[in-house]
Each structure stands twice: as C-alpha cells, then as structure tokens.
Design an enzyme around this catalytic site. Structure first.
Site, mmCIF file in Angstrom:
data_model
loop_
_atom_site.group_PDB
_atom_site.id
_atom_site.type_symbol
_atom_site.label_atom_id
_atom_site.label_comp_id
_atom_site.label_asym_id
_atom_site.label_seq_id
_atom_site.Cartn_x
_atom_site.Cartn_y
_atom_site.Cartn_z
ATOM 1 N N ASN A 1 0.655 15.012 3.982
ATOM 2 C CA ASN A 1 1.359 13.936 3.273
ATOM 3 C C ASN A 1 1.812 14.415 1.912
ATOM 4 O O ASN A 1 1.172 15.297 1.354
ATOM 5 C CB ASN A 1 0.385 12.762 3.045
ATOM 6 C CG ASN A 1 0.266 11.867 4.249
ATOM 7 O OD1 ASN A 1 1.224 11.671 4.974
ATOM 8 N ND2 ASN A 1 -0.919 11.344 4.452
ATOM 9 N N ASP B 1 -13.554 5.891 2.451
ATOM 10 C CA ASP B 1 -12.469 5.915 3.433
ATOM 11 C C ASP B 1 -11.780 7.273 3.487
ATOM 12 O O ASP B 1 -11.409 7.744 4.569
ATOM 13 C CB ASP B 1 -11.459 4.813 3.114
ATOM 14 C CG ASP B 1 -10.364 4.776 4.153
ATOM 15 O OD1 ASP B 1 -10.699 4.780 5.346
ATOM 16 O OD2 ASP B 1 -9.179 4.781 3.772
ATOM 17 N N ASP B 2 -11.613 7.920 2.327
ATOM 18 C CA ASP B 2 -10.926 9.223 2.322
ATOM 19 C C ASP B 2 -11.677 10.219 3.198
ATOM 20 O O ASP B 2 -11.076 11.004 3.931
ATOM 21 C CB ASP B 2 -10.840 9.796 0.904
ATOM 22 C CG ASP B 2 -10.205 8.812 -0.061
ATOM 23 O OD1 ASP B 2 -9.186 8.226 0.310
ATOM 24 O OD2 ASP B 2 -10.750 8.614 -1.160
ATOM 25 N N GLU C 1 -13.345 4.790 -3.320
ATOM 26 C CA GLU C 1 -11.928 5.094 -3.099
ATOM 27 C C GLU C 1 -11.385 6.053 -4.154
ATOM 28 O O GLU C 1 -11.539 5.810 -5.361
ATOM 29 C CB GLU C 1 -11.136 3.767 -3.156
ATOM 30 C CG GLU C 1 -9.644 3.904 -3.017
ATOM 31 C CD GLU C 1 -9.201 4.235 -1.597
ATOM 32 O OE1 GLU C 1 -9.989 4.043 -0.651
ATOM 33 O OE2 GLU C 1 -8.064 4.701 -1.439
ATOM 34 N N ASP C 2 -10.747 7.112 -3.698
ATOM 35 C CA ASP C 2 -9.984 7.998 -4.578
ATOM 36 C C ASP C 2 -10.759 8.507 -5.797
ATOM 37 O O ASP C 2 -10.236 8.533 -6.921
ATOM 38 C CB ASP C 2 -8.676 7.309 -5.019
ATOM 39 C CG ASP C 2 -7.655 7.294 -3.885
ATOM 40 O OD1 ASP C 2 -7.930 7.907 -2.832
ATOM 41 O OD2 ASP C 2 -6.589 6.679 -4.042
ATOM 42 N N TYR D 1 0.860 -1.190 0.000
ATOM 43 C CA TYR D 1 0.000 0.000 0.000
ATOM 44 C C TYR D 1 0.892 1.234 0.000
ATOM 45 O O TYR D 1 1.989 1.206 -0.547
ATOM 46 C CB TYR D 1 -1.011 -0.082 1.165
ATOM 47 C CG TYR D 1 -2.185 0.797 0.857
ATOM 48 C CD1 TYR D 1 -2.938 0.600 -0.305
ATOM 49 C CD2 TYR D 1 -2.515 1.863 1.676
ATOM 50 C CE1 TYR D 1 -3.974 1.445 -0.643
ATOM 51 C CE2 TYR D 1 -3.565 2.706 1.349
ATOM 52 C CZ TYR D 1 -4.283 2.495 0.183
ATOM 53 O OH TYR D 1 -5.295 3.343 -0.146
ATOM 54 N N LYS E 1 -5.526 -2.077 -1.354
ATOM 55 C CA LYS E 1 -6.340 -1.822 -0.168
ATOM 56 C C LYS E 1 -7.051 -3.098 0.293
ATOM 57 O O LYS E 1 -7.140 -3.384 1.479
ATOM 58 C CB LYS E 1 -7.365 -0.733 -0.513
ATOM 59 C CG LYS E 1 -7.807 0.013 0.687
ATOM 60 C CD LYS E 1 -8.029 1.468 0.422
ATOM 61 C CE LYS E 1 -8.279 2.158 1.731
ATOM 62 N NZ LYS E 1 -8.401 3.580 1.627
ATOM 63 N N ARG F 1 -8.365 10.470 -8.706
ATOM 64 C CA ARG F 1 -7.612 11.275 -7.723
ATOM 65 C C ARG F 1 -6.833 10.303 -6.838
ATOM 66 O O ARG F 1 -7.123 10.130 -5.657
ATOM 67 C CB ARG F 1 -8.610 12.089 -6.878
ATOM 68 C CG ARG F 1 -7.969 13.103 -5.941
ATOM 69 C CD ARG F 1 -9.079 13.837 -5.197
ATOM 70 N NE ARG F 1 -8.591 14.927 -4.368
ATOM 71 C CZ ARG F 1 -8.380 14.835 -3.066
ATOM 72 N NH1 ARG F 1 -8.578 13.701 -2.426
ATOM 73 N NH2 ARG F 1 -7.963 15.890 -2.375
HETATM 74 P P1 NAI Z 1 -6.175 21.492 0.238
HETATM 75 O O1 NAI Z 1 -5.269 21.949 -0.833
HETATM 76 O O2 NAI Z 1 -7.644 21.375 -0.019
HETATM 77 O O3 NAI Z 1 -6.009 22.439 1.520
HETATM 78 C C1 NAI Z 1 -4.789 23.024 1.931
HETATM 79 C C2 NAI Z 1 -5.091 24.142 2.900
HETATM 80 O O4 NAI Z 1 -3.849 24.673 3.346
HETATM 81 C C3 NAI Z 1 -5.884 25.306 2.322
HETATM 82 O O5 NAI Z 1 -6.771 25.810 3.287
HETATM 83 C C4 NAI Z 1 -4.812 26.357 2.043
HETATM 84 O O6 NAI Z 1 -5.307 27.685 2.122
HETATM 85 C C5 NAI Z 1 -3.846 26.081 3.168
HETATM 86 N N1 NAI Z 1 -2.512 26.560 2.814
HETATM 87 C C6 NAI Z 1 -1.804 26.240 1.723
HETATM 88 N N2 NAI Z 1 -0.641 26.943 1.707
HETATM 89 C C7 NAI Z 1 -0.628 27.705 2.815
HETATM 90 C C8 NAI Z 1 0.283 28.627 3.375
HETATM 91 N N3 NAI Z 1 1.439 28.895 2.770
HETATM 92 N N4 NAI Z 1 -0.023 29.216 4.535
HETATM 93 C C9 NAI Z 1 -1.179 28.945 5.147
HETATM 94 N N5 NAI Z 1 -2.100 28.062 4.679
HETATM 95 C C10 NAI Z 1 -1.822 27.455 3.530
HETATM 96 O O7 NAI Z 1 -5.625 20.093 0.699
HETATM 97 P P2 NAI Z 1 -6.373 18.956 1.531
HETATM 98 O O8 NAI Z 1 -7.048 17.986 0.639
HETATM 99 O O9 NAI Z 1 -7.191 19.601 2.588
HETATM 100 O O10 NAI Z 1 -5.124 18.158 2.157
HETATM 101 C C11 NAI Z 1 -4.168 18.820 2.957
HETATM 102 C C12 NAI Z 1 -3.103 17.833 3.389
HETATM 103 O O11 NAI Z 1 -3.671 16.899 4.287
HETATM 104 C C13 NAI Z 1 -2.487 16.998 2.281
HETATM 105 O O12 NAI Z 1 -1.079 17.036 2.414
HETATM 106 C C14 NAI Z 1 -2.996 15.623 2.512
HETATM 107 O O13 NAI Z 1 -2.063 14.644 2.122
HETATM 108 C C15 NAI Z 1 -3.149 15.629 4.000
HETATM 109 N N6 NAI Z 1 -4.081 14.612 4.499
HETATM 110 C C16 NAI Z 1 -3.632 13.770 5.491
HETATM 111 C C17 NAI Z 1 -4.448 12.799 5.990
HETATM 112 C C18 NAI Z 1 -3.953 11.897 7.092
HETATM 113 O O14 NAI Z 1 -3.058 12.202 7.781
HETATM 114 N N7 NAI Z 1 -4.530 10.741 7.297
HETATM 115 C C19 NAI Z 1 -5.800 12.612 5.480
HETATM 116 C C20 NAI Z 1 -6.203 13.576 4.486
HETATM 117 C C21 NAI Z 1 -5.351 14.544 4.017
#
Ligand code: NAI
Length: 603
Positions: A418, A271-272, A248-249, A95, A177, A159
């Site tokens: 991530n 799951d996401d 998924e995705d 995975y 998965k 995605r």
């Molecule tokens: P997104 O792009 O929708 O949101 C990013 C956010 O960060 C936005 O609100 C944006 O304004 C803010 N941002 C970006 N650059 C910035 C800066 N320089 N200063 C301040 N704020 C800033 O992305 P999404 O889908 O919400 O995912 C965010 C992260 O969360 C990804 O890296 C993803 O891999 C991670 N993630 C981790 C999970 C886990 O730990 N299990 C689960 C889901 C997502």
C-alpha cells in the site's frame, strides 16, 4: 435553576433538532415551531437522499470527509444511515485513504463542529496520565447517561497509516476506525471511545506548525512511554472493567511491546499486527481452495521480508499446520523469501535479522538468486505474495512467467503493498498477463476488470482489515473472553473464507463483497464467540449455553475436520444479529430510542 419540566423540554428540543425535517407535527406544536421551519414533514429516507446529494456535490475527498464529520456531530442516526446504505462509497472517505489526508490536516480542519456537551474522545497528555481518574470523571460528566464505553481505539499517533509521526493529529484514526466498528459490525456508537495519547511528536513539521493542537514536545523515552501508557490502561480498566482496547498505529516496537505486555491481562488486540494476518489468511485459504492443486504442493514466494511479510507468512504457516496437519517445519519449507538482497538463504553471506532467519532456506546448496526473476525460476512458485513497497515489481514478464509455471493450476498473486503507488502490480495487469486465470488479492482497492470482448466483469479481492476488525470487536464485546488468543483470529480467518457466497466463488472473488459487510461481520463475530467458548475463556453463561447447546452449522465445503474450523450455529448467529446496533428506521423509533439510550447522540 432548572426543574424537571425544563429538562424534559430540553431533551425534547434536542431530539426534535436531530429529527430535523422529520419532526412530527405534535412535536412541532409542543415546541412552538409552527411557521419557523419548512412545512414538509419528511421521512428519514428523504433526509438521507438530501444528505447523499450534498455529499456528492463536494469536489474533493477531504471536503466530503468534513461534511460527514459535521453531519455526524449533528445527527448520528442520519450519519450512520448514510454510511450503511452507501458503505462502499463512504468507507474510503471516513477511513483509508481519505482519513490519512484528514489526519495530515487535522490541526487545520479542527473543530469538525463539536457542539457543546458532545465529545470526540479523550486527548491524554503525559501529565494527564497522573490524573486519569479525573479525566475519566470529566468524560462521564459529559455523557448524557453514565453508560460505560465498551470499546476504545487508542493510538499515540506515532505511525499513522505509513504517513509517519503525526502526533495528536492521529486522532482521526481512532475516530474513523470506531465509525467502521459501528457501521460494519453494529457496535453501539454511544459506547465507543476514541483515545489519542498526546505524548508529543518527533515531527519537525508539526512542532513548528503554529496551528498544531498537540503537545509541542519531543516524544518521551521508552520507560516513560510504557509507564504512562500503563497508567492510562489501568485507569481505563478500573473504570470500565469489560472495555475492549484496540491498539492502533503505534510505532512497531511499541506496538509489539504493548501487545506482549497486555494481551493476556486485559481484553485487547492490535489490528495492524493481528488483523492483517487474519484478513490475508482468509483470502489465502479461499485461493488455495480454488487453485486446483493440493495445499501441500503449494510453493509460496514472498517478495519483501519486512514486518508485514514475515508477519503474514507466520499466519499462513499456521494454515498448513492446523488445517492440513503438516508438521511446522514441513509447512515452513513451503515458503521462500526475497528481500532487497535477493533470495534469503542461510549461506548468502550476510547477517540475517532474527525474523528473516526463521524463513532462510538451508536447502539451496550453492544456488543464490539476486533478483525476483532468478528466484522465480529457481522456486517455480504457485503463489507470489508482494509486501515489498516496490511499485510494479511484478512486471509483465514475471506475471506471464507465473502463468506458464502454473499452467496446470491457477496462479495465486497477491500484490499487497500500500498505497497504490507502491503496489507490485494492478488487477488489470495480473488478469491480462495470466489469461484471466489469476487468483488475486491486493492491499489497495483496484477497479473492476471487464474481460475483453465479453460482458464478464471481474471484481478484485482486497485484503482489507475492515473485513475482520469490526467483527472481532463485536465478538469480543459481546462474549468478553478473558483474552483474545491466536486461535480466535484463526477461526475468524476461516469464517471469512467460508463467508463467500456462490456468486462470489464463481467469480473467483477471494473475499465477500464489501456491500455484504454487516452479514459477514455477524458470521465472523459468531465464529469468534464460538471459538472463545470452545477455548473455555468465556465466563458469561449465556454464551456458553447457546454455543454448547447448538451444533455448528456446516457452511464450509472443507472436510479436513480441523479443530479450529470457524464454524458456528444458526442460534449464535441469530443472537449476534439481534444485538447489532443499527440506525433507527423511522422518526417514531428514533424518538423512543433517543429516550431509552440518550448517549448514542453524544459521541
Ligand atoms: P518494510 O519496509 O518493513 O519491508 C519491506 C521489505 O521489502 C523488506 O524486506 C525489504 O528488504 C524489501 N524490499 C524493499 N525494496 C526491495 C527491492 N527493491 N527488492 C526486493 N525487496 C525489497 O515494510 P512493511 O512494514 O513490511 O510493509 C510492506 C508493505 O506492506 C507496505 O507497503 C505496507 O503498506 C503493506 N502492508 C499491506 C497490508 C495489507 O494489505 N493489508 C498490511 C500490512 C502492510
């Protein structure tokens, strides 16, 4: 023309081939193999040792992935034996992160050795959706015994893991998965069905790749997408009424659209969306319990207000509402958000999206904070959660300041972005800058940290969905609730927090160790089933009876008496454990099981 003797011989040959060097002497004699195979008669442990050595001899992760994929197509039993006994090493290969690399290269590394009469899953084009009964019939013909699948992971590849639109190459995700559902929670491998909706791709790279295996068309419009997906889901539901569907995705809007449309009509989840909130909530509950201040005094600052940030925050609000009986508006007031324009306030002068409006502050007066540092000084948070994708945003200065602000309690710091190249800080940085006091969970897997000058090794928490989706799958497949409610996810998050043992708690680990995943999955599935029965959504008398006849065991030090407590009885747990599939321990057991459940080796 074949008669009964031929087919018996064929199936004996098949079983014998898969038993390989463990094939017993009588079978070798019956198959006239004397002199044709090495004389040594091994047990499964020795085969596993050899397979592990071969795996470790591969120099790249992708080579390891390919080795494991071919091993699985040849010998399911040995494959899962290997995965189970080396789960921590192998899960990142089958995975994330390696599966992402495999998907990127999928059309170039396919076939992973799928021998004739075995199936990887369903590849459904738009035109196939008009003939779904035929597709399902073909699948049934292929299987050795028409046993219905009980779980499918379905994607359209639009995605994949933040890698973008990979089209049919996304098939690696449902395959990987479902392997985790089997390894981590004991679903029956012969009853798992990976599906990719090959509806096209908008990726120029793949449209122009001569080896691309999918439909060379752009993706259809929304109407066509939803109508075609409906045909697929309805056909699956007709053919396999109890099938659990895990979306998924899919692209974000389709992911929400499908979930909204189907979640109360069939057994399904995403799951996401739902698994992520659940696993982070589990770690957060553990952190709040250890932080040393009452939950109602927490002040939670989110850095990043995208779909992940807002989605996770909504789950955390539920914790204060359900467990701490706070009114929803009071619970919401414990949260602040910073996005790329600074602290999100109602009067900062821009038009906020609907999801941000919900968390915009109204109590800031004239104060606006343009940066995370400003917001830190203004909010003085007890918890800092990063879902921003901004690498190293939690600088030394910010981490040290979190430590000072929380001198009387333990700072909670979750850099959840991530992959590692986007993580807001590392475990080592968080430990170093907080005098090792941090309560930590990350999105990516960080290495252990030895506190300098001591032998004290600390293990970072990882908010990995792998803790929850296999258990939710197992619980849903076993008790088949009418649909999966938010409170069932909540019960699973509570059970996850409760599942830590004393050693893990003493080491400030916010999640159980991944090596214990089978035990943890059993507990979480038991909590899921108990909650589903309590909600009156389980029809099967068997589960209703054993849940209602047995008092939940108390395995939590939480005395809030909340209604969704993630508890379960030993009887339910015991029943779940006996129903979890595991690889055969000996060749004798393998032969018996192959005869009684021939499908296991077909997928
Ligand atoms: P997104 O792009 O929708 O949101 C990013 C956010 O960060 C936005 O609100 C944006 O304004 C803010 N941002 C970006 N650059 C910035 C800066 N320089 N200063 C301040 N704020 C800033 O992305 P999404 O889908 O919400 O995912 C965010 C992260 O969360 C990804 O890296 C993803 O891999 C991670 N993630 C981790 C999970 C886990 O730990 N299990 C689960 C889901 C997502």
């Amino acid at each position: 023309m074949s008669d009964g003797n031929d087919s018996r011989r064929n199936s004996m040959e098949l079983i014998g081939t898969r038993a390989g060097t463990a094939m017993p002497i009588e079978m070798r004699q019956a198959l006239h193999l004397k002199g044709l195979v090495p004389s040594s008669i091994e047990n499964f442990s020795k085969q596993e040792l050899r397979a592990y050595q071969q795996l470790m001899s591969k120099s790249t992760s992708l080579e390891k992935y390919e080795f494991l994929a071919s091993l699985r197509s040849l010998n399911v039993n040995l494959f899962f034996r290997l995965v189970l006994n080396h789960f921590k090493d192998i899960a990142p290969i089958i995975y994330t992160p390696t599966v992402g690399e495999a998907c990127l290269n999928y059309s170039h590394i396919y076939p992973f050795l799928y021998p004739f009469k075995t199936s990887i899953g369903l590849f459904i084009t738009l035109s196939d959706t008009e003939n779904m009964d035929m597709v399902i019939d073909n699948y049934r013909q292929l299987m050795a015994d028409p046993i219905d699948p009980e779980i499918t992971v379905i994607t359209d590849g639009s995605r994949i893991l933040g890698l973008g639109d990979l089209g049919v190459n996304g098939m690696g995700i449902p395959v990987g998965k479902l392997q985790l559902y089997v390894a981590a929670a004991g679903l029956n491998p012969g009853r798992t069905l990976p599906i990719v909706l090959d509806f096209g791709t908008n990726s120029e790279q793949y449209l122009n790749d001569p080896l691309y295996l999918g439909t060379r068309e752009r993706r259809p419009d929304d109407n066509t997408f939803y109508e075609a997906t409906e045909r697929v889901l309805q056909a699956l539901h007709r053919a396999f009424p109890g099938l659990l569907v895990q979306f998924e995705d899919f692209s974000t809007s389709h992911a929400f659209g499908l979930l909204d449309k189907w979640r109360q009509k069939m057994l399904c989840f995403n799951d996401d969306i739902q698994g992520t909130g659940c696993v982070i909530l589990g770690g957060f509950i553990s952190a709040v319990k250890q932080a040393g201040i009452p939950a109602k005094d927490q002040r939670i600052l989110f850095f990043g207000a995208g779909s992940a940030g807002v989605g996770v925050a909504r789950q955390l609000v539920d914790y204060f509402v359900v467990d701490h009986k706070m009114p929803r508006d009071k619970a919401g007031a414990l949260f602040w958000f910073v996005d790329s324009r600074g602290l999100i306030t109602a009067n900062r002068g821009d038009v906020l999206t609907k999801q941000k409006t919900r968390f915009a502050r109204h109590d800031n007066g004239d104060v606006q904070c343009g940066t995370l540092e400003d917001a830190l000084e203004y909010v003085k948070p007890t918890a800092l959660i990063g879902l921003s994708t901004v690498h190293s945003a939690f600088s030394e200065k910010i981490l040290r300041r979190m430590n000072e602000i929380n001198a009387q309690s333990r700072p909670i710091i979750f850099p959840l972005s991530n992959p590692e190249t986007k993580a807001e800080c590392t475990f080592e940085e968080a430990m170093r800058c907080t005098d090792n006091r941090v309560l930590f969970a990350s999105g990516t897997a960080f290495t252990e940290y030895t506190i300098p000058g001591t032998d004290d090794i600390r293990i970072p928490g990882q908010g990995n969905n792998m803790y929850v989706f296999p258990a939710i799958g197992l619980g849903a497949v076993l008790c088949k609730p009418d649909w999966i409610t938010d409170t069932m996810f909540y019960a699973v998050a509570k059970a996850l927090a409760n599942s830590r043992n004393e050693e893990e708690k003493a080491g400030d680990e916010l999640y159980p160790r991944i090596e214990r995943i089978r035990e943890v999955s059993a507990q979480l599935a038991a909590a899921f089933i108990t909650q589903a029965v309590r909600e009156g959504l389980v029809k099967e008398a068997h589960w209703r009876d054993i849940v209602s006849a047995n008092m939940p065991c108390t395995q939590d030090d939480d005395t809030t008496g909340s209604s969704v407590d993630g508890q379960f009885s030993k009887r339910v747990l015991g029943e779940v454990k006996t129903l979890m599939w595991k690889p055969a321990a000996s060749v004798e057991q393998y032969i018996v099981e192959s005869i009684t459940n021939p499908n296991v080796d077909e997928m």
